[in-house]
Design an enzyme around this catalytic site. Sequence first.
Site, mmCIF file in Angstrom:
data_model
loop_
_atom_site.group_PDB
_atom_site.id
_atom_site.type_symbol
_atom_site.label_atom_id
_atom_site.label_comp_id
_atom_site.label_asym_id
_atom_site.label_seq_id
_atom_site.Cartn_x
_atom_site.Cartn_y
_atom_site.Cartn_z
ATOM 1 N N GLU A 1 0.971 -1.058 0.022
ATOM 2 C CA GLU A 1 -0.075 0.056 -0.024
ATOM 3 C C GLU A 1 0.868 1.369 0.007
ATOM 4 O OE1 GLU A 1 -3.530 1.831 3.029
ATOM 5 O OE2 GLU A 1 -1.866 0.476 3.893
ATOM 6 N N LYS B 1 -9.521 0.505 -1.813
ATOM 7 C CA LYS B 1 -9.694 0.084 -0.227
ATOM 8 C C LYS B 1 -11.083 0.475 0.122
ATOM 9 C CE LYS B 1 -7.270 0.663 4.166
ATOM 10 N NZ LYS B 1 -6.279 1.513 4.574
ATOM 11 N N CYS C 1 -4.535 -3.385 3.845
ATOM 12 C CA CYS C 1 -4.333 -2.990 5.231
ATOM 13 C C CYS C 1 -5.324 -3.362 6.159
ATOM 14 C CB CYS C 1 -3.796 -1.454 5.156
ATOM 15 S SG CYS C 1 -2.691 -1.069 6.700
#
Length: 271
Positions: free
Chosen positions: A40, A106, A142
Site C-alpha cells: 500500500e 480500499k 491494510c
Amino acid sequence: MRVALCQITSSADPAANLDLVRVETARAAERGAGVVVFPEAAMCRFGVPLGPVAEPLDGPWAGAVRGIAEEHGVVVVAGMFTPAPDGRVANTLLVTGGGHHSGYDKIHLFDAFGFAESRTVAPGAQPVVFAVDGIVFGLATCYDVRFPELFRSLADRGATAVLLCASWGAGPGKREQWELLVRARALDCTSWVLACGQAEPPAGPEGAGDGGAPTGDGGAPTGIGFSTVASPLGAVVEQLGAEPGMVLVDVDAGSVEQARRTLPVLVNRRL
C-alpha cells in the site's frame, strides 16, 4: 505461480518510488516471479498531502508501472492514490501487466488508533479478483485485514490467494496483531494470504509521519515490515523482518483444494 512480495520503504517522491518499483520488479522477474507485489502507498507514503500526487489509472505513474510490468512479462500490484469524485482520493491497488490494467479501491478505511483515513480518502465498494495462469487472486488493503467477510467474499468469487498490501502502523501489540490477523484471514477463507507491508522507515524527517513520529496514534502509518505468507491452513510459510527485502513463494491451487476438503468452513457457513 511464483509471487514476489517486495517490502520497500516509500518516500514522498512518486518518481523515486517508481525507480524502486522498476528495480525490484526486475529482480523479482529474474528470480522467476510471475506476479510482483508492492505495499500500500508504494506510489507515495502517508503523512503528506495526497491530493497533489493522486493520478488516474490512465495517468503517467500507473502507465509507467504498466510499462515496467510489460517489459519483464509480469503482473505488478502496487499501492497508489487515484482522484475520487468528491475531492478526496481513493487508496487504490493498481493491477497491471499481462493484459490487466485495473484497480481495487480500499473498502475499509483506517479510522482507528487515532488516525482518520476517511478525512482524505474515499472508500471503495467492490471486492476485486483477477486471474493469472489459472490462479485467481483477490485484493485487500491494510485495515481490510480486520474484516473476515471481505476475505470470504473474495473466496466466493473464486480467489485461492489474497494479496494483502499494507502500510501498517506501529504501536504496542501491532506487530502481533498483524501476524495474527494474516493467519486468521487465511483460515477464514482457506486461501493463501500473501501480505506485503512497507518496511520500517528510517529515522529522520523523511521516515516520519505527521508530527515527526515514525508511526503511532495520531500519526500517519508508515510501516513495520514483517511481510508474511500464510498457507490456507494458517501456517506462516515465509516472513521478512523489519528492513526492506523480498520474499518469493510458489502458490498452487491444489493446496487450497486440499485445505478446503479438510476444513470446509466455506461450505459449512450458516450465516
